[in-house]
Motif scaffolding. Structure first.
Motif, PDB file in Angstrom:
ATOM      1  N   PRO A  16       0.789  -1.043   0.023  1.00 47.23           N
ATOM      2  CA  PRO A  16      -0.061   0.032  -0.015  1.00 47.23           C
ATOM      3  C   PRO A  16       0.860   1.211   0.002  1.00 47.23           C
ATOM      4  O   PRO A  16       0.294   2.243  -0.367  1.00 47.23           O
ATOM      5  CB  PRO A  16      -0.779  -0.118   1.256  1.00 47.23           C
ATOM      6  N   ASN A  17       2.034   1.144   0.364  1.00 46.65           N
ATOM      7  CA  ASN A  17       2.986   2.305   0.462  1.00 46.65           C
ATOM      8  C   ASN A  17       3.815   2.495  -0.963  1.00 46.65           C
ATOM      9  O   ASN A  17       4.828   3.454  -0.888  1.00 46.65           O
ATOM     10  CB  ASN A  17       3.844   2.320   1.486  1.00 46.65           C
ATOM     11  N   THR A  18       3.113   1.839  -1.885  1.00 46.31           N
ATOM     12  CA  THR A  18       4.073   2.108  -3.286  1.00 46.31           C
ATOM     13  C   THR A  18       3.862   3.596  -3.761  1.00 46.31           C
ATOM     14  O   THR A  18       2.799   3.995  -3.901  1.00 46.31           O
ATOM     15  CB  THR A  18       3.307   1.186  -4.391  1.00 46.31           C
ATOM     16  N   ARG A  19       4.747   4.121  -4.200  1.00 43.93           N
ATOM     17  CA  ARG A  19       4.831   5.563  -4.542  1.00 43.93           C
ATOM     18  C   ARG A  19       5.249   5.808  -6.115  1.00 43.93           C
ATOM     19  O   ARG A  19       4.486   6.320  -6.887  1.00 43.93           O
ATOM     20  CB  ARG A  19       5.424   6.765  -3.720  1.00 43.93           C
ATOM     21  N   HIS A  20       6.171   4.780  -6.420  1.00 48.61           N
ATOM     22  CA  HIS A  20       6.365   4.749  -7.777  1.00 48.61           C
ATOM     23  C   HIS A  20       6.292   3.323  -8.189  1.00 48.61           C
ATOM     24  O   HIS A  20       6.814   2.189  -7.593  1.00 48.61           O
ATOM     25  CB  HIS A  20       7.955   5.286  -8.073  1.00 48.61           C
ATOM     26  N   LEU A  21       5.716   3.029  -9.303  1.00 45.97           N
ATOM     27  CA  LEU A  21       5.681   1.754  -9.815  1.00 45.97           C
ATOM     28  C   LEU A  21       6.050   1.537 -11.422  1.00 45.97           C
ATOM     29  O   LEU A  21       5.410   2.217 -12.377  1.00 45.97           O
ATOM     30  CB  LEU A  21       4.019   1.177  -9.626  1.00 45.97           C
ATOM     31  N   LEU A  22       6.988   0.503 -11.496  1.00 44.79           N
ATOM     32  CA  LEU A  22       7.653   0.461 -12.866  1.00 44.79           C
ATOM     33  C   LEU A  22       7.230  -0.924 -13.401  1.00 44.79           C
ATOM     34  O   LEU A  22       7.493  -1.934 -12.960  1.00 44.79           O
ATOM     35  CB  LEU A  22       9.215   0.580 -13.038  1.00 44.79           C
ATOM     36  N   LEU A  23       6.252  -1.078 -14.507  1.00 46.07           N
ATOM     37  CA  LEU A  23       5.874  -2.236 -14.909  1.00 46.07           C
ATOM     38  C   LEU A  23       6.228  -2.303 -16.408  1.00 46.07           C
ATOM     39  O   LEU A  23       5.640  -3.052 -17.073  1.00 46.07           O
ATOM     40  CB  LEU A  23       4.265  -2.184 -14.770  1.00 46.07           C
ATOM     41  N   ALA A  24       7.167  -1.664 -16.891  1.00 41.75           N
ATOM     42  CA  ALA A  24       7.550  -1.564 -18.369  1.00 41.75           C
ATOM     43  C   ALA A  24       8.077  -2.688 -18.837  1.00 41.75           C
ATOM     44  O   ALA A  24       8.640  -3.624 -18.106  1.00 41.75           O
ATOM     45  CB  ALA A  24       8.456  -0.420 -18.431  1.00 41.75           C
ATOM     46  N   ASN A  25       8.101  -3.119 -19.907  1.00 40.11           N
ATOM     47  CA  ASN A  25       8.678  -4.008 -20.829  1.00 40.11           C
ATOM     48  C   ASN A  25       8.052  -5.523 -20.209  1.00 40.11           C
ATOM     49  O   ASN A  25       9.145  -6.392 -19.515  1.00 40.11           O
ATOM     50  CB  ASN A  25      10.315  -4.080 -20.739  1.00 40.11           C
ATOM     51  N   ASN A  26       6.948  -5.772 -19.992  1.00 36.62           N
ATOM     52  CA  ASN A  26       6.431  -7.122 -19.448  1.00 36.62           C
ATOM     53  C   ASN A  26       5.509  -7.789 -20.244  1.00 36.62           C
ATOM     54  O   ASN A  26       5.472  -7.246 -21.732  1.00 36.62           O
ATOM     55  CB  ASN A  26       5.418  -6.912 -17.996  1.00 36.62           C
ATOM     56  N   SER A  27       4.517  -8.475 -19.947  1.00 36.66           N
ATOM     57  CA  SER A  27       3.545  -9.177 -20.810  1.00 36.66           C
ATOM     58  C   SER A  27       2.223  -9.072 -20.680  1.00 36.66           C
ATOM     59  O   SER A  27       1.282  -9.617 -20.527  1.00 36.66           O
ATOM     60  CB  SER A  27       3.827 -10.693 -20.739  1.00 36.66           C
ATOM     61  N   LEU A  28       2.074  -7.592 -19.794  1.00 36.16           N
ATOM     62  CA  LEU A  28       1.000  -7.353 -19.185  1.00 36.16           C
ATOM     63  C   LEU A  28      -0.135  -6.987 -20.742  1.00 36.16           C
ATOM     64  O   LEU A  28       0.367  -6.118 -21.424  1.00 36.16           O
ATOM     65  CB  LEU A  28       0.770  -6.159 -18.296  1.00 36.16           C
ATOM     66  N   ARG A  29      -1.281  -7.458 -20.394  1.00 35.38           N
ATOM     67  CA  ARG A  29      -2.236  -7.208 -21.536  1.00 35.38           C
ATOM     68  C   ARG A  29      -3.600  -6.305 -20.940  1.00 35.38           C
ATOM     69  O   ARG A  29      -4.229  -5.758 -21.818  1.00 35.38           O
ATOM     70  CB  ARG A  29      -2.893  -8.396 -22.227  1.00 35.38           C
ATOM     71  N   SER A  30      -3.875  -6.459 -19.605  1.00 35.32           N
ATOM     72  CA  SER A  30      -4.679  -5.735 -19.080  1.00 35.32           C
ATOM     73  C   SER A  30      -4.846  -5.358 -17.653  1.00 35.32           C
ATOM     74  O   SER A  30      -3.696  -5.875 -17.042  1.00 35.32           O
ATOM     75  CB  SER A  30      -6.212  -6.269 -19.387  1.00 35.32           C
ATOM     76  N   VAL A  31      -5.558  -4.453 -16.948  1.00 39.62           N
ATOM     77  CA  VAL A  31      -5.324  -4.335 -15.646  1.00 39.62           C
ATOM     78  C   VAL A  31      -6.917  -4.359 -15.191  1.00 39.62           C
ATOM     79  O   VAL A  31      -7.680  -3.633 -15.598  1.00 39.62           O
ATOM     80  CB  VAL A  31      -4.891  -2.782 -15.535  1.00 39.62           C
ATOM     81  N   PRO A  32      -6.796  -5.024 -14.027  1.00 32.55           N
ATOM     82  CA  PRO A  32      -8.505  -5.353 -13.453  1.00 32.55           C
ATOM     83  C   PRO A  32      -8.787  -3.937 -12.778  1.00 32.55           C
ATOM     84  O   PRO A  32      -7.947  -2.991 -12.449  1.00 32.55           O
ATOM     85  CB  PRO A  32      -8.212  -6.361 -12.274  1.00 32.55           C
ATOM     86  N   PRO A  33     -10.061  -3.668 -12.826  1.00 29.97           N
ATOM     87  CA  PRO A  33     -10.883  -2.589 -12.435  1.00 29.97           C
ATOM     88  C   PRO A  33     -10.265  -2.402 -10.760  1.00 29.97           C
ATOM     89  O   PRO A  33     -10.434  -3.287 -10.255  1.00 29.97           O
ATOM     90  CB  PRO A  33     -12.221  -2.662 -12.390  1.00 29.97           C
ATOM     91  N   GLY A  34     -10.171  -1.217 -10.398  1.00 30.77           N
ATOM     92  CA  GLY A  34      -9.507  -0.909  -9.062  1.00 30.77           C
ATOM     93  C   GLY A  34      -8.348  -1.435  -8.548  1.00 30.77           C
ATOM     94  O   GLY A  34      -7.986  -1.253  -7.383  1.00 30.77           O
TER      95      GLY A  34
END
Length: 178
Positions: free
Chosen positions: A51-69
């Protein structure tokens, strides 16, 4: 005394990075909060984020969608990098699109679609714009988007009626009681 300061700093760093998702690395930021680095980990789904995540780096993965919320439990999240993922631009990406539009519109311009399941028009093929989300129920109906002159007259009539009722109530409250 210097040793105690070093131990305290080490303890704060360990506490801050507790709960880091296993495929990612985490680092405490100077401004409180956490930098969660999940770049290039082959992720196909979002990991459980602290919950204390301030910067999130998700680049260069195999993500296709993000769930609501997905980011609702991250009130400190200020920076999100989701570039270089094979996004499937359809209704399943509505949450991410709206989140980026509200908090990081410049990042929205860098998100590229690898596939889609919604009808055209796409003004910029492969670009996540918003036109492709029309089939998801997020568009305002044309009737309400451009209501015309008759709606203006209806609004004036309702406002006049409301004003007349307010004046009537004020007149009743001013009269002395017998």
């Amino acid at each position: 005394m210097h040793a105690w300061g070093t131990l305290l700093l080490l303890w704060v760093t360990v506490e801050a990075t507790e709960g880091c998702p296993s495929p990612c690395t985490c680092r405490a930021l100077e401004t409180m909060g956490l930098l969660v680095d999940c770049r290039g980990r082959g992720l196909v789904a979002l990991p459980e984020l602290p919950p204390n995540t301030r910067h999130l780096l998700l680049a260069n993965n195999s993500l296709r969608s993000v769930p609501p919320g997905a980011f609702d439990h991250l009130p400190q999240l200020q920076m999100l990098n989701v570039t270089q993922n094979p996004w499937h631009c359809g209704c399943g990406l509505t949450y991410l699109r709206l989140w980026l539009e509200d908090r990081a519109p410049e990042t929205l311009l860098q998100v590229q679609c690898a596939s889609r399941d919604v009808p055209k028009p796409w003004p910029l093929l492969g670009q996540l714009t918003g036109y492709e989300l029309g089939g998801c129920g997020w568009r305002v109906r044309t009737l309400w988007a451009s209501p015309g002159l008759h709606w203006d007259w209806a609004l004036v009539a309702v406002a006049t009626l409301g004003l007349a009722l307010l004046v009537g109530l004020l007149c009743l409250s001013v009269e002395p009681l017998p």
